[in-house]
Motif scaffolding. Structure first.
Motif, PDB file in Angstrom:
ATOM      1  N   ILE A   4      -4.172  28.883 -28.518  1.00 20.46           N
ATOM      2  CA  ILE A   4      -4.014  28.448 -27.145  1.00 20.46           C
ATOM      3  C   ILE A   4      -5.362  28.422 -26.440  1.00 20.46           C
ATOM      4  N   LYS A   5      -5.619  27.315 -25.763  1.00 22.43           N
ATOM      5  CA  LYS A   5      -6.856  27.192 -24.996  1.00 22.43           C
ATOM      6  C   LYS A   5      -6.503  26.890 -23.536  1.00 22.43           C
ATOM      7  N   ILE A   6      -7.143  27.601 -22.636  1.00 25.01           N
ATOM      8  CA  ILE A   6      -6.877  27.406 -21.205  1.00 25.01           C
ATOM      9  C   ILE A   6      -8.171  27.030 -20.522  1.00 25.01           C
ATOM     10  N   GLU A   7      -8.181  25.913 -19.825  1.00 21.96           N
ATOM     11  CA  GLU A   7      -9.407  25.546 -19.106  1.00 21.96           C
ATOM     12  C   GLU A   7      -9.091  24.989 -17.737  1.00 21.96           C
ATOM     13  N   CYS A   8      -9.996  25.258 -16.817  1.00 19.98           N
ATOM     14  CA  CYS A   8      -9.878  24.669 -15.482  1.00 19.98           C
ATOM     15  C   CYS A   8     -10.490  23.279 -15.587  1.00 19.98           C
ATOM     16  N   VAL A   9      -9.653  22.250 -15.494  1.00 19.56           N
ATOM     17  CA  VAL A   9     -10.168  20.883 -15.658  1.00 19.56           C
ATOM     18  C   VAL A   9     -10.616  20.270 -14.340  1.00 19.56           C
ATOM     19  N   LEU A  10     -10.175  20.875 -13.241  1.00 19.51           N
ATOM     20  CA  LEU A  10     -10.553  20.338 -11.927  1.00 19.51           C
ATOM     21  C   LEU A  10     -10.667  21.490 -10.929  1.00 19.51           C
ATOM     22  N   PRO A  11     -11.898  21.788 -10.478  1.00 15.80           N
ATOM     23  CA  PRO A  11     -12.081  22.886  -9.517  1.00 15.80           C
ATOM     24  C   PRO A  11     -11.786  22.397  -8.100  1.00 15.80           C
ATOM     25  N   GLU A  12     -10.516  22.221  -7.803  1.00 19.49           N
ATOM     26  CA  GLU A  12     -10.122  21.526  -6.564  1.00 19.49           C
ATOM     27  C   GLU A  12     -10.055  22.440  -5.338  1.00 19.49           C
ATOM     28  N   ASN A  13     -10.104  23.765  -5.571  1.00 18.32           N
ATOM     29  CA  ASN A  13     -10.013  24.708  -4.438  1.00 18.32           C
ATOM     30  C   ASN A  13      -8.801  24.461  -3.552  1.00 18.32           C
ATOM     31  N   CYS A  14      -7.669  24.169  -4.169  1.00 17.85           N
ATOM     32  CA  CYS A  14      -6.454  23.950  -3.378  1.00 17.85           C
ATOM     33  C   CYS A  14      -6.092  25.219  -2.626  1.00 17.85           C
ATOM     34  N   ARG A  15      -5.677  25.063  -1.389  1.00 20.02           N
ATOM     35  CA  ARG A  15      -5.150  26.216  -0.654  1.00 20.02           C
ATOM     36  C   ARG A  15      -3.826  26.629  -1.291  1.00 20.02           C
ATOM     37  N   CYS A  16      -2.977  25.656  -1.562  1.00 21.98           N
ATOM     38  CA  CYS A  16      -1.764  25.913  -2.333  1.00 21.98           C
ATOM     39  C   CYS A  16      -1.443  24.666  -3.142  1.00 21.98           C
ATOM     40  N   GLY A  17      -1.999  24.601  -4.352  1.00 18.92           N
ATOM     41  CA  GLY A  17      -1.717  23.494  -5.262  1.00 18.92           C
ATOM     42  C   GLY A  17      -0.262  23.611  -5.713  1.00 18.92           C
ATOM     43  N   GLU A  18       0.382  22.482  -5.879  1.00 15.82           N
ATOM     44  CA  GLU A  18       1.802  22.481  -6.259  1.00 15.82           C
ATOM     45  C   GLU A  18       2.192  21.133  -6.837  1.00 15.82           C
ATOM     46  N   TYR A 255       2.794  14.365 -24.087  1.00 14.37           N
ATOM     47  CA  TYR A 255       3.236  15.525 -23.275  1.00 14.37           C
ATOM     48  C   TYR A 255       3.034  16.842 -24.027  1.00 14.37           C
ATOM     49  N   SER A 256       1.904  16.926 -24.747  1.00 12.32           N
ATOM     50  CA  SER A 256       1.630  18.120 -25.556  1.00 12.32           C
ATOM     51  C   SER A 256       0.742  19.119 -24.816  1.00 12.32           C
ATOM     52  N   GLU A 257       0.271  18.757 -23.627  1.00 10.68           N
ATOM     53  CA  GLU A 257      -0.567  19.672 -22.840  1.00 10.68           C
ATOM     54  C   GLU A 257       0.233  20.165 -21.644  1.00 10.68           C
ATOM     55  N   MET A 258      -0.078  21.365 -21.201  1.00 13.50           N
ATOM     56  CA  MET A 258       0.569  21.853 -19.977  1.00 13.50           C
ATOM     57  C   MET A 258      -0.460  21.913 -18.856  1.00 13.50           C
ATOM     58  N   TYR A 259      -0.064  21.438 -17.680  1.00 13.35           N
ATOM     59  CA  TYR A 259      -0.917  21.525 -16.497  1.00 13.35           C
ATOM     60  C   TYR A 259      -0.326  22.538 -15.522  1.00 13.35           C
ATOM     61  N   VAL A 260      -1.205  23.377 -14.969  1.00  8.45           N
ATOM     62  CA  VAL A 260      -0.755  24.449 -14.078  1.00  8.45           C
ATOM     63  C   VAL A 260      -1.534  24.360 -12.762  1.00  8.45           C
ATOM     64  N   GLN A 275     -12.029  35.498  -9.010  1.00  5.86           N
ATOM     65  CA  GLN A 275     -11.266  34.355  -9.520  1.00  5.86           C
ATOM     66  C   GLN A 275     -11.764  33.069  -8.865  1.00  5.86           C
ATOM     67  N   PRO A 276     -12.993  32.687  -9.207  1.00 10.62           N
ATOM     68  CA  PRO A 276     -13.589  31.520  -8.536  1.00 10.62           C
ATOM     69  C   PRO A 276     -12.832  30.219  -8.793  1.00 10.62           C
ATOM     70  N   GLU A 277     -12.028  30.188  -9.841  1.00  9.74           N
ATOM     71  CA  GLU A 277     -11.302  28.945 -10.148  1.00  9.74           C
ATOM     72  C   GLU A 277      -9.948  28.864  -9.442  1.00  9.74           C
ATOM     73  N   ALA A 278      -9.660  29.864  -8.606  1.00 12.13           N
ATOM     74  CA  ALA A 278      -8.388  29.841  -7.868  1.00 12.13           C
ATOM     75  C   ALA A 278      -8.276  28.544  -7.074  1.00 12.13           C
ATOM     76  N   GLY A 279      -7.117  27.914  -7.143  1.00 15.83           N
ATOM     77  CA  GLY A 279      -6.919  26.642  -6.461  1.00 15.83           C
ATOM     78  C   GLY A 279      -7.264  25.442  -7.317  1.00 15.83           C
ATOM     79  N   GLY A 280      -7.725  25.688  -8.542  1.00 21.28           N
ATOM     80  CA  GLY A 280      -8.052  24.600  -9.462  1.00 21.28           C
ATOM     81  C   GLY A 280      -6.838  24.142 -10.261  1.00 21.28           C
ATOM     82  N   ILE A 281      -7.058  23.094 -11.052  1.00 20.63           N
ATOM     83  CA  ILE A 281      -6.012  22.596 -11.944  1.00 20.63           C
ATOM     84  C   ILE A 281      -6.359  23.069 -13.354  1.00 20.63           C
ATOM     85  N   PHE A 282      -5.418  23.719 -13.995  1.00 23.70           N
ATOM     86  CA  PHE A 282      -5.630  24.254 -15.342  1.00 23.70           C
ATOM     87  C   PHE A 282      -4.876  23.439 -16.373  1.00 23.70           C
ATOM     88  N   LYS A 283      -5.511  23.324 -17.551  1.00 22.80           N
ATOM     89  CA  LYS A 283      -4.871  22.644 -18.681  1.00 22.80           C
ATOM     90  C   LYS A 283      -4.721  23.658 -19.807  1.00 22.80           C
TER      91      LYS A 283
END
Ligand code: GCO
Ligand code: ZN
Length: 299
Positions: A4-18, A255-260, A275-283
Motif C-alpha cells: 500500500i502506498k499513500i501520497e498527497c497528490v494535491l496540497p489543497e489546504n481544504c478547510r473541509c474537503g469532502e 477504479y483501482s485507486e482510492m482518493y481520500v 500534519q502539513p498535508e491536512a486539507g490535501g487530497i490523498f491517493k
C-alpha cells in the motif's frame, strides 16, 4: 502481498474537503471544500485544478447525465454548469430551519440524488442535535424526505445488487443499513451493521468496493476502514498522515485507486505543523481491490 502506498497528490489546504467523485471522462477528481464554498476539479493527468466558488457552503457534488454537475449548496439541490459557472436551484429543503445546511450526498443507481442535512457546526461535531433529515432529489426534481432527527447526515452508498442502502449518521457512531427498493426509491428496516471503536472516532464519508465491502473515512481517526456489512467485522485499517479524514472514493485506472479527502478546520497550530498535508487530497494505491463508477444524476 499488496504494498500500500499513500501520497498527497494535491496540497489543497481544504478547510473541509469532502465528496470525492471520480470523473472518468476527464481522468479527474471532483470534490468540494464545504466552508470555503468551492467545488474543485483536479485533473490527474495535467495536475491542474479548476475551482468554482458558489454562494453558500457546498457539501457534495455529483455527475449529471445531461452534462455538468449537481451539488448541494446550503439547503438547495442545484445544477452546476461548469463552463459558465452558473448555478440553478432545482429544489430547496429545510425551509423552516435557517441554521441548517446539506452535508454528504451521492447518486443512487437509478439516478436519484440523495443527501442529508445537519445544523451548522460551531466547531467540528459541535452543533444543535437532531436537526437534520435525509432527502433525495428524483430525476423529475421532486424531493422525497425519508426521516428526520439526524445529527450529522454523512456517508452513503448502495450494495452491488442495489437491494441495500448504507447510511451514516455520524454521532450515532454506527454504519447502518436499510432494505432498498430501487424502483421506488423507498427505504425500510433500518439496522446497524458496524459500531465504531473508540479510536476509530467519528464515521464520515463512505464508499463500496467491487466485493461489496464498505470503506469508511474516520474523522479524527486518521484512517479509512474496510468493513464487511454481512458479518459486521472490520477487515482492514489504512492509516493516513492526517487526522481529519472525511471521505473516500475509488478512481483512477479501472477504479483501482482510492482518493481520500480531509479537513484542516478544527486543528490547532501545533497539529497543523505536525500534519502539513491536512486539507490535501490523498491517493492510496496497492489496496488490491477496486471500486465502481459513480452514478450520474438522471434529471
Ligand atoms: O465532512 C463532513 O461530513 C462534515 O461536514 C464535517 O463537518 C464533519 O463530518 C464533522 O465535523 C465531523 O463529524
Ligand atoms: Zn462527511
Amino acid at each position: 502481498m499488496s504494498s500500500i502506498k499513500i501520497e498527497c497528490v494535491l496540497p489543497e489546504n481544504c478547510r473541509c474537503g469532502e465528496s470525492p467523485v471520480w470523473e472518468e471522462s476527464s481522468n479527474s477528481l471532483l470534490f468540494v471544500d464545504i466552508p470555503a464554498k468551492k467545488v474543485c476539479l483536479w485533473n490527474s493527468l495535467t495536475n491542474q485544478v479548476q475551482r468554482v466558488t458558489v454562494d453558500a457552503p457546498v457539501s457534495s457534488v455529483a455527475l449529471r447525465q445531461s452534462g455538468g454537475y449537481v451539488a448541494t449548496v446550503g439547503t438547495k439541490f442545484c445544477a452546476l454548469n461548469w463552463e459558465d459557472q452558473s448555478v440553478v436551484v432545482l429544489a430547496t429543503v429545510d425551509k423552516d430551519k435557517k441554521n441548517n445546511r446539506f452535508n454528504d450526498g451521492k447518486v443512487d443507481p437509478a439516478g436519484r440524488y440523495f443527501a442529508g442535512t445537519m445544523a451548522e457546526e460551531t466547531a467540528p461535531a459541535v452543533l444543535e442535535r437532531h436537526q437534520g433529515s435525509l432527502y433525495s432529489l428524483f430525476p423529475d426534481h421532486h424531493v422525497k424526505k425519508y426521516f428526520d432527527q439526524v445529527d450529522i447526515s454523512n456517508g452513503l452508498d448502495w450494495s452491488l445488487d442495489h437491494k441495500i442502502f448504507y447510511y451514516i449518521d455520524s454521532l450515532s457512531y454506527s454504519v447502518d443499513a436499510f432494505d432498498y427498493n430501487l424502483q421506488t426509491g423507498q427505504i425500510s428496516n433500518r439496522r446497524s451493521v458496524y459500531k465504531l471503536e473508540k479510536d476509530e472516532q467519528i464515521p464520515d464519508g463512505m464508499c463500496i468496493d467491487t466485493e461489496g465491502k464498505l470503506w469508511v473515512a474516520c474523522y479524527n481517526g486518521g484512517r479509512v476502514i474496510r468493513l464487511d456489512p454481512e458479518t459486521g467485522k472490520r477487515l482492514q485499517t489504512v492509516k493516513l498522515p492526517v487526522d481529519k479524514t472525511t471521505s473516500c472514493c475509488f478512481g483512477g485506472k479501472d477504479y483501482s485507486e482510492m482518493y481520500v479527502t480531509c479537513a484542516r478546520d478544527g486543528m490547532d497550530s501545533e497539529s497543523l505543523l505536525r500534519q502539513p498535508e491536512a486539507g490535501g487530497i490523498f491517493k492510496i494505491t496497492g489496496l488490491g481491490v477496486k471500486g465502481i463508477a459513480p452514478y450520474p444524476y438522471a434529471g
